[in-house]
Design an enzyme around this catalytic site. Structure first.
Site, short mmCIF file in Angstrom:
data_model
loop_
_atom_site.label_atom_id
_atom_site.label_comp_id
_atom_site.label_asym_id
_atom_site.label_seq_id
_atom_site.Cartn_x
_atom_site.Cartn_y
_atom_site.Cartn_z
N LYS A 62 0.81 46.07 8.02
CA LYS A 62 2.05 46.23 7.26
C LYS A 62 1.55 47.31 6.00
CE LYS A 62 2.72 42.42 3.92
NZ LYS A 62 2.34 43.15 2.52
N LYS A 117 -4.51 48.22 -4.59
CA LYS A 117 -4.31 47.06 -3.47
C LYS A 117 -4.24 47.96 -2.22
CE LYS A 117 -3.46 43.51 -1.37
NZ LYS A 117 -4.55 42.68 -0.89
N THR A 162 6.36 40.72 1.15
CA THR A 162 6.81 42.37 1.32
C THR A 162 6.24 42.93 2.63
OG1 THR A 162 4.74 42.75 0.39
CG2 THR A 162 6.35 42.86 -1.21
N CYS A 222 -1.45 41.44 6.09
CA CYS A 222 -1.52 42.45 5.53
C CYS A 222 -2.00 44.03 5.89
CB CYS A 222 -2.81 42.19 4.32
SG CYS A 222 -2.30 40.98 3.45
N1 LIG Z 1 -1.35 36.38 3.00
C1 LIG Z 1 -2.51 36.83 2.68
O1 LIG Z 1 -3.74 36.80 3.08
C2 LIG Z 1 -2.20 37.89 1.40
C3 LIG Z 1 -3.34 38.35 0.85
C4 LIG Z 1 -3.03 39.18 -0.40
C5 LIG Z 1 -1.87 39.72 -0.65
N2 LIG Z 1 -0.71 39.19 0.06
C6 LIG Z 1 0.47 39.54 -0.41
O2 LIG Z 1 1.21 38.48 -1.10
C7 LIG Z 1 2.55 38.63 -0.84
C8 LIG Z 1 3.00 36.98 -0.40
O3 LIG Z 1 2.09 37.15 1.03
P1 LIG Z 1 2.30 35.64 1.64
O4 LIG Z 1 1.54 35.79 2.92
O5 LIG Z 1 1.99 34.63 0.65
O6 LIG Z 1 3.75 35.46 2.11
P2 LIG Z 1 4.60 34.17 2.52
O7 LIG Z 1 5.44 34.86 3.77
O8 LIG Z 1 3.56 33.35 3.35
O9 LIG Z 1 5.33 33.55 1.50
C9 LIG Z 1 6.39 33.99 0.67
C10 LIG Z 1 7.19 32.85 0.14
O10 LIG Z 1 8.31 33.53 -0.67
C11 LIG Z 1 9.27 32.67 -0.69
N3 LIG Z 1 10.46 33.39 -1.15
C12 LIG Z 1 10.98 34.54 -0.69
N4 LIG Z 1 12.08 34.94 -1.41
C13 LIG Z 1 12.28 34.02 -2.36
C14 LIG Z 1 12.89 33.93 -3.67
N5 LIG Z 1 13.82 34.86 -3.88
N6 LIG Z 1 12.69 32.69 -4.40
C15 LIG Z 1 11.68 32.06 -4.19
N7 LIG Z 1 10.85 31.93 -3.04
C16 LIG Z 1 11.16 33.10 -2.19
C17 LIG Z 1 9.52 32.26 1.01
O11 LIG Z 1 10.34 31.16 1.17
C18 LIG Z 1 8.12 32.15 1.33
O12 LIG Z 1 7.62 30.83 0.98
C19 LIG Z 1 2.79 39.72 0.26
O13 LIG Z 1 3.08 40.91 -0.68
C20 LIG Z 1 1.45 39.80 1.00
O14 LIG Z 1 1.48 41.35 1.39
C21 LIG Z 1 -0.93 38.37 0.82
#
Ligand SMILES: NC(=O)c1ccc[n+]([C@@H]2O[C@H](COP(=O)([O-])OP(=O)(O)OC[C@H]3O[C@@H](n4cnc5c(N)ncnc54)[C@H](O)[C@@H]3O)[C@@H](O)[C@H]2O)c1
Length: 432
Positions: free
Chosen positions: A266, A207, A86, A263
Site C-alpha cells: 500500500k 517513512k 491508512t 505496509c
Molecule cells: N502494521 C505494521 O507493521 C505497521 C508498521 C509501521 C507503520 N504502520 C502504519 O501504522 C498505521 C496503523 O497500522 P496498523 O497495522 O496498526 O492498523 P490496524 O488496522 O491494525 O489498526 C488500526 C486500528 O485503528 C482503529 N480505528 C480506526 N478509526 C478509529 C477511530 N476513529 N477512533 C479510534 N480507533 C480507530 C481500528 O479499529 C483499528 O483497531 C497505518 O498507517 C500503517 O501503515 C503499520
C-alpha cells in the site's frame, strides 16, 4: 508522561504497551468496543510474540488503560498519537486518510489545554498540514501542535523494534514539542537509538521513502533470483557477496515470493500517487510495484511447471500463509492470490499456519485448514513452504507424507538442497 494512543492495531497497541512499560501513563483508545473489552480481560487481538505478558504486567500496574471514551482519553493525556489505519482507497492507489481526518475532527472537540498530536500512522507528505488546518478551524493554534513520528516496527519483532529502534524520527519544528518528545524517547536514546529531528513533512516522507527502498531491495533480489535460475547460480551466494558490502547491507536481500503485508504494497502505491500529485515521476518505485505484481504470477507458473501443467486434483499443502513469520497478519500476503488461483485450477489445498485458521480462505472451494503439520502434509503431491516459520525448518518430510512421490517447493530457501537430495525428495527452491 500522559499519552493516548488512538487506534490500537498492530502499531497503536504495541507502542502503547511499550510506552507504558517505560513508565508512562498510557490510555489506549479504539472505536472497536469488542477489542477494548477483550483487552481489558487481557485478550490480545493480534499475534505478536511477548505482547500479552507485557500488556498484562502494565495493565495490572495501572499505567495502561483501555477505553472507547475519546473525551476521557483526550482530557487525560498531553500527547496524542494517531495510530489508525491508512489503507489503499477503493478504486484508487492513494492512501485513504479518512480514518486519520475523522480522528482529527473528533479530537478537536475535547482540546481545552495544550496537546501534542502526533501521527504514527503512515501518512503521505503534507498530511500533517491538513490535520493542522482541520483542528485550527475550531481550536486556537496555541493550544496544539502537530508532529509526525513515523513507526518503523516490524510485525513479529515489534517489541524488540520498539525498545531498540535503529532510529527515532520526529517531524516538528516546534521547540516545546521537540523538547517533550525527546524526553519521552530519552530511555531509548540512552540505549543507543539515533534521534533524528526534521520537519513534519520530512518525517512523513522518510517513512514512505524507507518502505519504498526496502520494497525495491526485495524486488531487486527476486529478479536477480530469476536470472540465477536460468544460469545455475545460487542466489544465496549473490546475497552473501552483495550483503557484505556495507554500502548495500545484507538485510532484505533474501529472495522469495512477492512482498506483501500491511505496509510495502500500500505504501509503494500511495507514494506513486503522491508523486503524481506533485508532478514528479518516481519511475523506480513504479517498476518495483510492477515487478512485484509479476512475481506472484511467475511463481504460480513455476508451480504449474513443477506439476507438469497438471494442477487438477493435485493435493497441495501450504505451510504458512501469512506474509511473513511471527505474525497472524494476512494483509496482501502472496498466498491470497496463489491459493484461490490453484483452487480455480482444480487443486485440493490444505494449509497449516502456526497462527491458525484464516477467514480469507473460508469460502474458497477445496481449501481447508489443518491444525497440525502432519495432517496438512499427509497425502500431498506438492508441499509449498510459503512462510519462513522456524517450525518448518527441521521437518522430516519422509515421516510426514504418505505419498512417496511428493515434491517440496521451498519459496523461502529455508531447507538444504543437499539434505533434500540425500533424502531423495524432489525439491525446488528460489534461485538455487
Ligand atoms: N502494521 C505494521 O507493521 C505497521 C508498521 C509501521 C507503520 N504502520 C502504519 O501504522 C498505521 C496503523 O497500522 P496498523 O497495522 O496498526 O492498523 P490496524 O488496522 O491494525 O489498526 C488500526 C486500528 O485503528 C482503529 N480505528 C480506526 N478509526 C478509529 C477511530 N476513529 N477512533 C479510534 N480507533 C480507530 C481500528 O479499529 C483499528 O483497531 C497505518 O498507517 C500503517 O501503515 C503499520
Amino acid at each position: 508522561m500522559r499519552l493516548c494512543m488512538i487506534g490500537v492495531g498492530y502499531v497503536g497497541l504495541v507502542s502503547g504497551v511499550c510506552f507504558s512499560d517505560l513508565g508512562n501513563d498510557v490510555i489506549c483508545l479504539d472505536k472497536d468496543k469488542e477489542k477494548i473489552n477483550n483487552l481489558k480481560k487481557g485478550i490480545v487481538p493480534i499475534y505478536e510474540p511477548g505482547l500479552e505478558e507485557l500488556l498484562k504486567k502494565n495493565y495490572k500496574s495501572g499505567r495502561l488503560k483501555f477505553t472507547t471514551d475519546l473525551k476521557y482519553a483526550v482530557t487525560n493525556s498531553n500527547i496524542i498519537f494517531i495510530c489508525v489505519g491508512t489503507p489503499t482507497k477503493k478504486r484508487s492507489n492513494a492512501a485513504d486518510l479518512s480514518q486519520v481526518y475523522n480522528v482529527a475532527k473528533e479530537v478537536r472537540k475535547y482540546i481545552k489545554k495544550f496537546k501534542i498530536i502526533i501521527t504514527k500512522s503512515t501518512v503521505p507528505v503534507t498530511t500533517g498540514d491538513a490535520i493542522k488546518s482541520i483542528i485550527s478551524k475550531k481550536i486556537n493554534k496555541k493550544l496544539f501542535s502537530i508532529a509526525s513520528n513515523p513507526e518503523f516496527l516490524r510485525e513479529g519483532e515489534a517489541i524488540r523494534d520498539f525498545n531498540y529502534p535503529d532510529r527515532i524520527v520526529i517531524g516538528s519544528t516546534d521547540k516545546k514539542t521537540n523538547k517533550i518528545l525527546k524526553l519521552l524517547y530519552s530511555p531509548l536514546i540512552s540505549k543507543g537509538a539515533k534521534y533524528i529531528n526534521t520537519s513534519r513533512r520530512g518525517a512523513e516522507l522518510i517513512k514512505y521513502a524507507s518502505n519504498a527502498f526496502l520494497a525495491t531491495k526485495i524486488s531487486f533480489i527476486n529478479e536477480i533470483a530469476n536470472l540465477c535460475e536460468k544460469t545455475e547460480v545460487n542466489i544465496e551466494d549473490i546475497s552473501l557477496g552483495m550483503g557484505h558490502d556495507k554500502r548495500i547491507g545484507s538485510r532484505f536481500l533474501r529472495a522469495g515470493p512477492a512482498y506483501g503485508g500491511s505496509c510495502f504494497p500500500k505504501d509503494t502505491r500511495a507514494l506513486i500517487e503522491t508523486s503524481k500529485k506533485f508532478d514528479t515521476d518516481l519511475s523506480i518505485v513504479k517498476s518495483v510495484v510492477k515487478s512485484n505484481k509479476k512475481r506472484s504470477k511467475l511463481l504460480l507458473s513455476r508451480i504449474s511447471k513443477i506439476l507438469k501443467n497438471k494442477i487438477r486434483n493435485k493435493k497441495i499443502c501450504f505451510l504458512g500463509v501469512t506474509f511473513k513469520a511471527n505474525t497472524d497478519d494476512m494483509r496482501e500476503s502472496s498466498s491470497l492470490s496463489m491459493i484461490p488461483y490453484l483452487s480455480k485450477k482444480g487443486a485440493k489445498i490444505k494449509y497449516y499456519d502456526p497462527t491458525g485458521f484464516k477467514k480469507d480462505f473460508e469460502k474458497i472451494k477445496n481449501v481447508s485448514n489443518s491444525s497440525d503439520i502432519k495432517a496438512a502434509c499427509k497425502d500431498s503431491d506438492l508441499i509449498i513452504i510459503h512462510t519462513e516459520w522456524n517450525d518448518f525448518k527441521s521437518l522430516n518430510f519422509r515421516n510426514l507424507v504418505n505419498n512417496k512421490k511428493f515434491i517440496v517447493y521451498d519459496m523461502r530457501n529455508i531447507l538444504s538442497s543437499e539434505k533434500m537430495k540425500k533424502d531423495n525428495i524432489k525439491y525446488f527452491s528460489i534461485g538455487r
